[in-house]
Design a protein around this motif. Structure first.
Motif, PDB file in Angstrom:
ATOM      1  N   HIS A   1     -38.215 -70.386 -34.490  1.00  0.00           N
ATOM      2  CA  HIS A   1     -39.536 -70.962 -34.731  1.00  0.00           C
ATOM      3  C   HIS A   1     -40.283 -71.080 -33.405  1.00  0.00           C
ATOM      4  O   HIS A   1     -39.673 -71.176 -32.336  1.00  0.00           O
ATOM      5  N   GLY A   2     -41.599 -71.104 -33.491  1.00  0.00           N
ATOM      6  CA  GLY A   2     -42.398 -71.281 -32.284  1.00  0.00           C
ATOM      7  C   GLY A   2     -42.372 -72.708 -31.780  1.00  0.00           C
ATOM      8  O   GLY A   2     -42.552 -72.956 -30.586  1.00  0.00           O
ATOM      9  N   GLN A   3     -42.144 -73.651 -32.699  1.00  0.00           N
ATOM     10  CA  GLN A   3     -42.039 -75.066 -32.352  1.00  0.00           C
ATOM     11  C   GLN A   3     -40.926 -75.701 -33.177  1.00  0.00           C
ATOM     12  O   GLN A   3     -40.668 -75.296 -34.306  1.00  0.00           O
ATOM     13  N   TYR A   4     -40.294 -76.696 -32.564  1.00  0.00           N
ATOM     14  CA  TYR A   4     -39.408 -77.572 -33.315  1.00  0.00           C
ATOM     15  C   TYR A   4     -40.017 -78.963 -33.304  1.00  0.00           C
ATOM     16  O   TYR A   4     -40.544 -79.418 -32.282  1.00  0.00           O
ATOM     17  N   HIS A   5     -39.954 -79.640 -34.441  1.00  0.00           N
ATOM     18  CA  HIS A   5     -40.487 -80.992 -34.587  1.00  0.00           C
ATOM     19  C   HIS A   5     -39.310 -81.956 -34.654  1.00  0.00           C
ATOM     20  O   HIS A   5     -38.517 -81.912 -35.600  1.00  0.00           O
ATOM     21  N   LEU A   6     -39.202 -82.797 -33.655  1.00  0.00           N
ATOM     22  CA  LEU A   6     -38.052 -83.682 -33.505  1.00  0.00           C
ATOM     23  C   LEU A   6     -38.430 -85.096 -33.943  1.00  0.00           C
ATOM     24  O   LEU A   6     -39.286 -85.741 -33.332  1.00  0.00           O
ATOM     25  N   TRP A   7     -37.756 -85.557 -34.995  1.00  0.00           N
ATOM     26  CA  TRP A   7     -38.047 -86.854 -35.584  1.00  0.00           C
ATOM     27  C   TRP A   7     -36.939 -87.845 -35.240  1.00  0.00           C
ATOM     28  O   TRP A   7     -35.925 -87.512 -34.635  1.00  0.00           O
ATOM     29  N   ASP A   8     -37.156 -89.066 -35.689  1.00  0.00           N
ATOM     30  CA  ASP A   8     -36.199 -90.165 -35.519  1.00  0.00           C
ATOM     31  C   ASP A   8     -34.782 -89.719 -35.895  1.00  0.00           C
ATOM     32  O   ASP A   8     -34.553 -89.168 -36.966  1.00  0.00           O
ATOM     33  N   GLY A   9     -33.829 -89.980 -35.000  1.00  0.00           N
ATOM     34  CA  GLY A   9     -32.443 -89.636 -35.283  1.00  0.00           C
ATOM     35  C   GLY A   9     -31.870 -90.370 -36.468  1.00  0.00           C
ATOM     36  O   GLY A   9     -30.899 -89.914 -37.086  1.00  0.00           O
ATOM     37  N   GLY A  10     -32.474 -91.509 -36.826  1.00  0.00           N
ATOM     38  CA  GLY A  10     -31.991 -92.284 -37.952  1.00  0.00           C
ATOM     39  C   GLY A  10     -32.204 -91.615 -39.293  1.00  0.00           C
ATOM     40  O   GLY A  10     -31.552 -91.971 -40.275  1.00  0.00           O
ATOM     41  N   VAL A  11     -33.115 -90.647 -39.372  1.00  0.00           N
ATOM     42  CA  VAL A  11     -33.309 -89.922 -40.618  1.00  0.00           C
ATOM     43  C   VAL A  11     -32.039 -89.142 -40.964  1.00  0.00           C
ATOM     44  O   VAL A  11     -31.653 -89.031 -42.126  1.00  0.00           O
ATOM     45  N   TYR A  12     -31.368 -88.623 -39.928  1.00  0.00           N
ATOM     46  CA  TYR A  12     -30.119 -87.898 -40.135  1.00  0.00           C
ATOM     47  C   TYR A  12     -28.932 -88.850 -40.225  1.00  0.00           C
ATOM     48  O   TYR A  12     -28.133 -88.773 -41.158  1.00  0.00           O
ATOM     49  N   GLU A  13     -28.838 -89.772 -39.259  1.00  0.00           N
ATOM     50  CA  GLU A  13     -27.700 -90.707 -39.243  1.00  0.00           C
ATOM     51  C   GLU A  13     -28.013 -91.827 -38.268  1.00  0.00           C
ATOM     52  O   GLU A  13     -28.053 -91.620 -37.062  1.00  0.00           O
ATOM     53  N   ASN A  14     -28.257 -93.028 -38.797  1.00  0.00           N
ATOM     54  CA  ASN A  14     -28.815 -94.097 -37.979  1.00  0.00           C
ATOM     55  C   ASN A  14     -27.808 -94.784 -37.066  1.00  0.00           C
ATOM     56  O   ASN A  14     -28.191 -95.540 -36.187  1.00  0.00           O
ATOM     57  N   LEU A  15     -26.527 -94.563 -37.246  1.00  0.00           N
ATOM     58  CA  LEU A  15     -25.528 -95.225 -36.410  1.00  0.00           C
ATOM     59  C   LEU A  15     -25.270 -94.480 -35.107  1.00  0.00           C
ATOM     60  O   LEU A  15     -24.742 -95.060 -34.158  1.00  0.00           O
ATOM     61  N   GLY A  16     -25.589 -93.195 -35.056  1.00  0.00           N
ATOM     62  CA  GLY A  16     -25.306 -92.420 -33.851  1.00  0.00           C
ATOM     63  C   GLY A  16     -23.833 -92.168 -33.635  1.00  0.00           C
ATOM     64  O   GLY A  16     -23.396 -91.848 -32.528  1.00  0.00           O
ATOM     65  N   SER A  17     -23.044 -92.285 -34.696  1.00  0.00           N
ATOM     66  CA  SER A  17     -21.591 -92.214 -34.548  1.00  0.00           C
ATOM     67  C   SER A  17     -21.044 -90.797 -34.525  1.00  0.00           C
ATOM     68  O   SER A  17     -19.963 -90.550 -33.993  1.00  0.00           O
ATOM     69  N   GLU A  18     -21.769 -89.856 -35.106  1.00  0.00           N
ATOM     70  CA  GLU A  18     -21.201 -88.523 -35.316  1.00  0.00           C
ATOM     71  C   GLU A  18     -20.855 -87.802 -34.020  1.00  0.00           C
ATOM     72  O   GLU A  18     -19.930 -86.982 -33.984  1.00  0.00           O
ATOM     73  N   ALA A  19     -21.571 -88.094 -32.947  1.00  0.00           N
ATOM     74  CA  ALA A  19     -21.261 -87.459 -31.663  1.00  0.00           C
ATOM     75  C   ALA A  19     -19.942 -87.958 -31.087  1.00  0.00           C
ATOM     76  O   ALA A  19     -19.387 -87.328 -30.173  1.00  0.00           O
TER      77      ALA A  19
ATOM     78  N   CYS B   1     -31.680 -87.012 -32.355  1.00  0.00           N
ATOM     79  CA  CYS B   1     -32.908 -86.847 -33.130  1.00  0.00           C
ATOM     80  C   CYS B   1     -32.577 -86.081 -34.399  1.00  0.00           C
ATOM     81  O   CYS B   1     -31.431 -85.716 -34.645  1.00  0.00           O
ATOM     82  N   THR B   2     -33.600 -85.833 -35.209  1.00  0.00           N
ATOM     83  CA  THR B   2     -33.462 -85.013 -36.408  1.00  0.00           C
ATOM     84  C   THR B   2     -34.440 -83.850 -36.322  1.00  0.00           C
ATOM     85  O   THR B   2     -35.635 -84.062 -36.113  1.00  0.00           O
ATOM     86  N   THR B   3     -33.938 -82.623 -36.455  1.00  0.00           N
ATOM     87  CA  THR B   3     -34.799 -81.441 -36.405  1.00  0.00           C
ATOM     88  C   THR B   3     -35.418 -81.212 -37.778  1.00  0.00           C
ATOM     89  O   THR B   3     -34.699 -80.996 -38.761  1.00  0.00           O
ATOM     90  N   TYR B   4     -36.733 -81.247 -37.851  1.00  0.00           N
ATOM     91  CA  TYR B   4     -37.419 -81.070 -39.131  1.00  0.00           C
ATOM     92  C   TYR B   4     -37.113 -79.698 -39.730  1.00  0.00           C
ATOM     93  O   TYR B   4     -36.842 -79.568 -40.927  1.00  0.00           O
TER      94      TYR B   4
END
Length: 371
Positions: A206-224, A131-134
């Motif tokens: 933070h009191g909350q984290y907002h987790l968005w689409d992982g593709g906003v950060y990197e859509n291939l999922g390759s970095e892991a 995911c992507t952490t806002y």
């Protein structure tokens, strides 16, 4: 062989394309060599469905080919994830208070059968949901062992629903939206300063984290799995990247929010292109010494793959799929959506994934994945 596989985002288009990629792998002798899966958005929905359609367990090759694929086809051609979520919100409007990602997670659990917790996932193959952490702008990862990003800190052995993790991974801005996570419900840790092994308890920033689409950060999922400049993770020695992202097209639409979405699409497309070129260059640089991976791209015909990677070989004119170049073009232009698929759409996307993978394996790393 120790396989690491990344599955990109792209809605149900990506989900079904990835099933075709995995189908080709399951027909080889290397299905049991899968060590690590890293997924984004549609790729996360794909693996969630595989687990759900096999009783919450990772399937054998036979189970995947003979049970999971048919169950996935039945699910995706008879029910729309979009409308099921709308109905869930209409029947119980209070669910909307937690956002649309909560509705999608509810449908994944009740309709798809994604009822597992991260703690129920097997240690092998390891599954990383991206995911992507806002709040930090970094790559948040869910797995059996932990969740978080390197700025938020991590929660060890998280008791968190897989359906919610997959919904967060698919939470595209303007579509599903973020999965909100209350930090007070978990114990947070970070590495001690100067240490890569010792951890200490920290207070969440933070009191909350907002987790968005992982593709906003990197859509291939390759970095892991594959770090630019560093190479593969220590626990894998062969990488398969499946990219079902949709290339950006000309834009003529106007509207209040359309420019912001269009600019986001442009940025994501550039990130994907740069990352893809980096991966492809790395794999090509290693191919002469020892093959360490392949990159499978939606929208390329079998004939084009042979022209690029095996110009002296004869491209087969028959096969289990035998798609024409226009079918590849249809797949490439298929919208990023979570709607119900027609039977012929499912079959074309599945067969395209299978055929592209077969052609890439045959030309790029001949002999390794023979049927």
């Amino acid at each position: 062989m120790k396989l690491g596989i990344s599955l990109s985002g792209g809605g149900v288009r990506a989900l079904v394309f990835h099933l075709g990629v995995l189908k080709r792998l399951a027909e080889s002798k290397h299905w049991d060599s899968i060590e690590h899966l890293s997924t984004v958005s549609g790729g996360s929905l794909c693996v969630a469905m595989i687990f759900a359609k096999n009783g919450g367990k990772w399937p054998s090759a036979d189970q995947f080919l003979n049970t999971v694929l048919s169950a996935a086809r039945e699910q995706l051609t008879t029910q729309s994830l979009v409308w099921a979520s709308v109905r869930a919100g209409f029947i119980r409007p209070f669910r909307l208070l937690n956002g649309r990602a909560h509705l999608v997670a509810h449908v994944l659990a009740t309709k798809w059968g994604v009822t597992m917790s991260l703690q129920d996932l097997p240690e092998r193959p390891r599954w990383t949901i991206n995911c992507t952490t806002y709040e930090t702008g970094k790559n948040w990862r869910f797995s059996h062992k932990r969740m978080g990003d390197y700025l938020t800190g991590h929660v060890r052995n998280p008791d968190f629903p897989v359906a919610d993790a997959a919904a967060a991974s698919a939470g595209f801005p303007g579509g599903i939206g973020p999965r909100k996570l209350k930090t007070s419900e978990y114990k947070w840790e970070d590495y001690k300063k100067g240490s890569q092994s010792e951890t200490e308890t920290i207070e969440p920033r933070h009191g909350q984290y907002h987790l968005w689409d992982g593709g906003v950060y990197e859509n291939l999922g390759s970095e892991a799995l594959l770090k630019p400049g560093k190479g593969l993770r220590d626990d894998i020695n062969f990488y398969i990247g499946s990219d079902a992202g949709k290339s950006i097209s000309r834009e003529t639409r106007r509207g209040l929010f359309r420019p912001a979405i269009r600019l986001l699409d442009c940025a994501m497309d550039q990130v994907r292109a740069v990352r893809a070129r980096t991966i492809h260059g790395f794999l090509r640089g290693e191919i002469n010494s020892h093959p360490i991976g392949i990159y499978v791209r939606m929208g390329i015909s079998r004939e084009n793959i042979y022209r690029q990677f095996a110009p002296t070989a004869t491209c087969p004119t028959t096969g289990p799929c035998n798609l024409r170049p226009e079918h590849a073009e249809f797949a490439a232009k298929f919208p990023t959506t979570l709607r119900r698929l027609k039977n012929e759409e499912f079959d074309l996307l599945l067969n395209h994934g299978y055929e592209v993978t077969d052609a890439t394996m045959t030309t790029w790393v001949p002999g390794i994945f023979d049927l």
